[in-house]
Structures are given as structure tokens and as C-alpha cells.
Design an enzyme around this catalytic site. Structure first.
Site, PDB file in Angstrom:
ATOM      1  N   MET A  93      -3.149   1.856  -0.663  1.00 22.36           N
ATOM      2  CA  MET A  93      -3.151   0.870  -1.635  1.00 22.36           C
ATOM      3  C   MET A  93      -4.059   1.111  -3.031  1.00 22.36           C
ATOM      4  O   MET A  93      -4.137   0.269  -3.857  1.00 22.36           O
ATOM      5  CB  MET A  93      -3.317  -0.756  -1.418  1.00 22.36           C
ATOM      6  N   ASN A 119      -2.724  -8.772   2.194  1.00 27.40           N
ATOM      7  CA  ASN A 119      -3.714  -9.102   3.194  1.00 27.40           C
ATOM      8  C   ASN A 119      -4.708  -7.694   3.474  1.00 27.40           C
ATOM      9  O   ASN A 119      -5.819  -7.962   3.754  1.00 27.40           O
ATOM     10  CB  ASN A 119      -3.063  -9.266   4.562  1.00 27.40           C
ATOM     11  N   HIS A 120      -4.292  -6.711   2.640  1.00 24.01           N
ATOM     12  CA  HIS A 120      -5.193  -5.472   3.013  1.00 24.01           C
ATOM     13  C   HIS A 120      -6.433  -5.390   2.269  1.00 24.01           C
ATOM     14  O   HIS A 120      -6.357  -6.007   1.259  1.00 24.01           O
ATOM     15  CB  HIS A 120      -4.071  -4.058   2.610  1.00 24.01           C
ATOM     16  N   ILE A 121      -7.331  -4.809   2.885  1.00 21.96           N
ATOM     17  CA  ILE A 121      -8.641  -4.412   2.092  1.00 21.96           C
ATOM     18  C   ILE A 121      -8.974  -2.925   2.258  1.00 21.96           C
ATOM     19  O   ILE A 121      -8.812  -2.328   3.329  1.00 21.96           O
ATOM     20  CB  ILE A 121      -9.817  -5.364   2.479  1.00 21.96           C
ATOM     21  N   TYR A 183     -17.507  -6.363  -1.956  1.00 22.89           N
ATOM     22  CA  TYR A 183     -16.096  -6.969  -1.287  1.00 22.89           C
ATOM     23  C   TYR A 183     -16.020  -8.538  -2.002  1.00 22.89           C
ATOM     24  O   TYR A 183     -14.941  -8.720  -2.461  1.00 22.89           O
ATOM     25  CB  TYR A 183     -16.539  -7.255   0.148  1.00 22.89           C
ATOM     26  N   SER A 184     -17.352  -9.414  -2.256  1.00 19.87           N
ATOM     27  CA  SER A 184     -17.213 -10.524  -2.680  1.00 19.87           C
ATOM     28  C   SER A 184     -16.499 -10.654  -4.084  1.00 19.87           C
ATOM     29  O   SER A 184     -15.859 -11.401  -4.616  1.00 19.87           O
ATOM     30  CB  SER A 184     -18.608 -11.080  -2.474  1.00 19.87           C
ATOM     31  N   ILE A 218     -13.667 -14.095  11.315  1.00 17.63           N
ATOM     32  CA  ILE A 218     -12.591 -13.999  12.131  1.00 17.63           C
ATOM     33  C   ILE A 218     -12.950 -12.661  13.058  1.00 17.63           C
ATOM     34  O   ILE A 218     -13.422 -11.582  12.866  1.00 17.63           O
ATOM     35  CB  ILE A 218     -11.305 -13.724  11.316  1.00 17.63           C
TER      36      ILE A 218
END
Ligand SMILES: NC(=O)C1=CN([C@@H]2O[C@H](COP(=O)(O)OP(=O)(O)OC[C@H]3O[C@@H](n4cnc5c(N)ncnc54)[C@H](OP(=O)(O)O)[C@@H]3O)[C@@H](O)[C@H]2O)C=CC1
Ligand SMILES: C[C@H](CCC(=O)NCC(=O)O)[C@H]1CC[C@H]2[C@@H]3C(=O)C[C@@H]4C[C@H](O)CC[C@]4(C)[C@H]3CC[C@]12C
Length: 294
Positions: A93, A119-121, A183-184, A218
Site C-alpha cells: 500500500m 485496516n493495514h498499517i 504512527y499517531s 489489542i
């Protein structure tokens, strides 16, 4: 008299709060039967679990990530679990041409789309910000611009189906936190893009829902391995998290908070007592357990 006024204001406040925050929780999983769904980042973690839930619900599923052998295993399991059909397309991506290609693949396979689950990162580090702004830019491409690209490409199909865009964000997409600077940044950007777009959809009577998912820690392998020891709070189960995300999307909720007590409740402090929230959050961290920066 003053007391009565206060009482009336309190009752109205409670009624308004109930009206705005009590989403219709009556979720019927059979509404996903035969629906055409894309799940990105589905070779592991929460995305993989979402694929399994959708398979049990009888959806048509197209999953994507980079690792082909893992995708193949997930697709095989989806078929076993009862998916109406299950397909995969491997790729990265960081390439917007690939992001569009995934949507076009769904169009070719299914002839339409009901739900787009983003949903991917991309990979990032969990440590003090190292000053590398190029990494922030690269992560924005994967975590944000590919989401926007896929949404734009999918909109014609989603408008036809009156479908759903589901965006998996994070607690740290609503409030800053240590060791997650790049990331944030990307997760905050998702809120800006999709919350603004949602309002434009309302203005234009576009019947496509946007659900932003605000997720706490999670128990996926990647998250647990990354933060091991540093974060004191327990990790919530990925299977239940995946189910709540799908449910929120299907119910067209504007936001999903999972786990509620670890996201919505602390966020009540964000605008009114930010220093207190920071104090509570910092108590969660054991910096002596940080892995050395590479
Ligand atoms: N776990 C947690 O504690 C939390 C997670 N979240 C959010 O939940 C979502 C899922 O997280 P989680 O399940 O833990 O993560 P995982 O690391 O388990 O899954 C990430 C997925 O993204 C894929 N991926 C990685 N890089 C790329 C890339 N360049 N192009 C395409 N796909 C890629 C991975 O597959 P592959 O490597 O094969 O490409 C994998 O399928 C994320 O949006 C995350 O931000 C939010 C809050 C907390
Ligand atoms: C532990 C974080 C939130 C802690 C907190 O202060 N809560 C409030 C309170 O207790 O009052 C975690 C919230 C989201 C997590 C991160 C996340 O979004 C996923 C990332 C995925 C990546 O693969 C590595 C781990 C994560 C950075 C993850 C780390 C823990 C959180 C910051």
C-alpha cells in the site's frame, strides 16, 4: 426555582446524551450474508480475524496485504468457515496504483462493493522520535493516502450499494502518546480526512456511512511484540475487537470505541483535563523496558 432549572437542564442533557450516544446495538450478523467486502491488512492480526467473522457471516471477501502465502492460508480458512467466496490480492500500500487495483479487482470479481474495511498499517518503531521526517512521510503514504485513494476509487460502487467505509484507527489517533510520534500522526490524519468527508456526505445526501474505529491495545502478535513490557495495561482480544469493528460498520455508527473503558472514558478527559489525562497515561509506561533504538 434555580434548583428546578438545574434539574431540567440535567434531564435534557441526559436525554440528548442518550439520543446521540446510544447507537442501535441490535446487530444481526445475517445482514452481512452475501455482502461484498474488502479487508486490507488481513494477513494477520485484527484484519485476519475480521476476514474469519465475515466468512462465518457468509460474505464475499477480498483480502489484501503483502505476504502471499499468509493471505492464501487466510482465504482457505475463510472458505472452510462458510464465505460466499474468498479471494486475495498481494501487494504493498505504499503504491497508490496497487491501492486502486484492489478496488478494481473487487469490481471485477463481485460486480460491486458493500463494505470497504481499511485496516493495514506500515511498519514503524515504538520508541522516542528519532527525528526522521522521511519515515513520517512514508508512513503517511501507507497509513493515510492509500486509505483516501481506495475510498475515492470505491465511492461509485459504495454509492450504488449505500455501503460503508470502515477506518481502523487508534486511541493514539485521538490523543498523543509517547513512542508513537509517526504512527499517531497518521492516525490523527485519518480522523481529519474521514470526519470531514462524513460531514460532506451528509450535506450532499451521499448514502455512504463512514465509521472511524478508536481502538485500545489489542493482543495481536505485532502489537504485543512491539510494546512488550513497556505498556502496563492488558491487551484486549483481537477476535472481539474484529467483531465490534464489523458490527459498527454494519450499523453505520460514526465511531466505534473498543475497548470502551480504555478509549471513550479516558477521552472524556482530553479536552477538559488534558494534563490529568497525560498524568494517568504516563503512569502506564515502564520506559526501562524500551527496546534499544536501531
Ligand atoms: N494491535 C493494537 O494494539 C492496535 C491496532 N490498531 C489498528 O488495528 C489495525 C490492525 O493492527 P494489527 O492487527 O495489530 O496489525 P498487524 O501488524 O497484525 O497487521 C497489519 C497488516 O497490515 C499489513 N501490511 C503491513 N505493511 C503493509 C504494506 N506496506 N502494504 C499493505 N499491507 C501492509 C500486514 O501484512 P503484510 O506484512 O503481509 O503486508 C498485516 O496484514 C491497524 O490499523 C492498527 O493501527 C489500533 C489500536 C491498537
Ligand atoms: C497503551 C496505549 C494506550 C494507553 C493509554 O494510555 N490509555 C489510556 C488510559 O489507560 O487511561 C495503546 C493505545 C493504542 C496502542 C498502539 C496502537 O494503536 C497500535 C500500534 C500498532 C503497532 O503495531 C505497534 C503497537 C502500537 C503502537 C500500539 C501500542 C499501545 C497503544 C499506544
Amino acid at each position: 426555582m434555580a434548583l428546578l432549572t438545574k434539574l431540567i437542564v440535567a434531564v435534557i442533557g441526559l436525554l440528548l446524551a442518550f439520543y446521540f450516544y446510544s447507537g442501535n446495538d441490535a446487530f444481526d450478523p445475517s445482514t452481512l450474508k452475501g455482502k461484498k467486502v474488502i479487508v486490507t491488512g488481513a494477513s494477520s492480526g485484527i484484519g485476519e480475524q475480521m476476514a474469519y467473522h465475515l466468512a462465518k457471516m457468509g460474505s464475499h471477501i477480498l483480502i489484501t496485504a503483502r505476504t502471499e502465502d499468509r493471505l492464501k492460508k487466510v482465504v482457505d480458512k475463510c472458505v472452510e468457515l462458510g464465505a460466499a467466496s474468498a479471494h486475495y490480492i498481494p501487494g504493498s500500500m505504499d503504491n497508490m496504483t496497487f491501492a486502486k487495483q484492489v478496488v478494481h479487482e473487487a469490481e471485477g470479481l463481485f460486480g460491486g462493493l458493500d463494505m470497504l474495511i481499511l485496516n493495514h498499517i506500515g511498519f514503524t518503531y515504538f520508541n522516542y522520535f528519532d527525528g526522521n521526517v522521511d519515515h513520517v512521510r512514508d508512513l503517511l503514504e501507507i497509513n493515510v493516502l492509500s486509505y483516501a485513494t481506495m475510498t475515492v476509487a470505491a465511492l461509485p460502487m459504495l454509492k450504488k450499494s449505500g455501503g460503508n467505509v470502515v477506518v481502523v484507527s487508534s486511541f493514539v489517533g485521538k490523543v498523543g502518546a509517547p513512542f508513537t510520534v509517526p504512527y499517531s500522526t497518521t492516525k490523527f490524519a485519518l480522523d481529519g480526512f474521514f470526519s470531514s468527508l462524513r460531514m460532506e456526505f451528509k450535506q450532499q445526501n451521499t448514502n455512504v456511512s463512514i465509521t472511524l474505529c478508536v481502538i485500545s491495545y489489542i493482543d495481536t502478535d505485532s502489537a504485543v511484540n512491539t510494546v512488550a513490557g513497556v505498556i502496563q495495561q492488558p491487551a484486549a482480544p483481537k477476535e472481539e475487537c474484529a467483531f465490534e469493528i464489523i458490527k459498527g460498520g454494519a450499523l453505520r455508527q460514526r465511531e466505534v470505541y473498543y475497548q470502551y473503558q480504555a478509549t471513550k472514558i479516558p477521552l472524556l478527559l482530553r479536552d477538559w483535563a488534558p494534563e490529568f489525562l497525560e498524568y494517568i497515561m504516563l503512569k502506564n509506561y515502564d520506559v526501562t523496558k524500551l527496546k534499544p533504538q536501531q
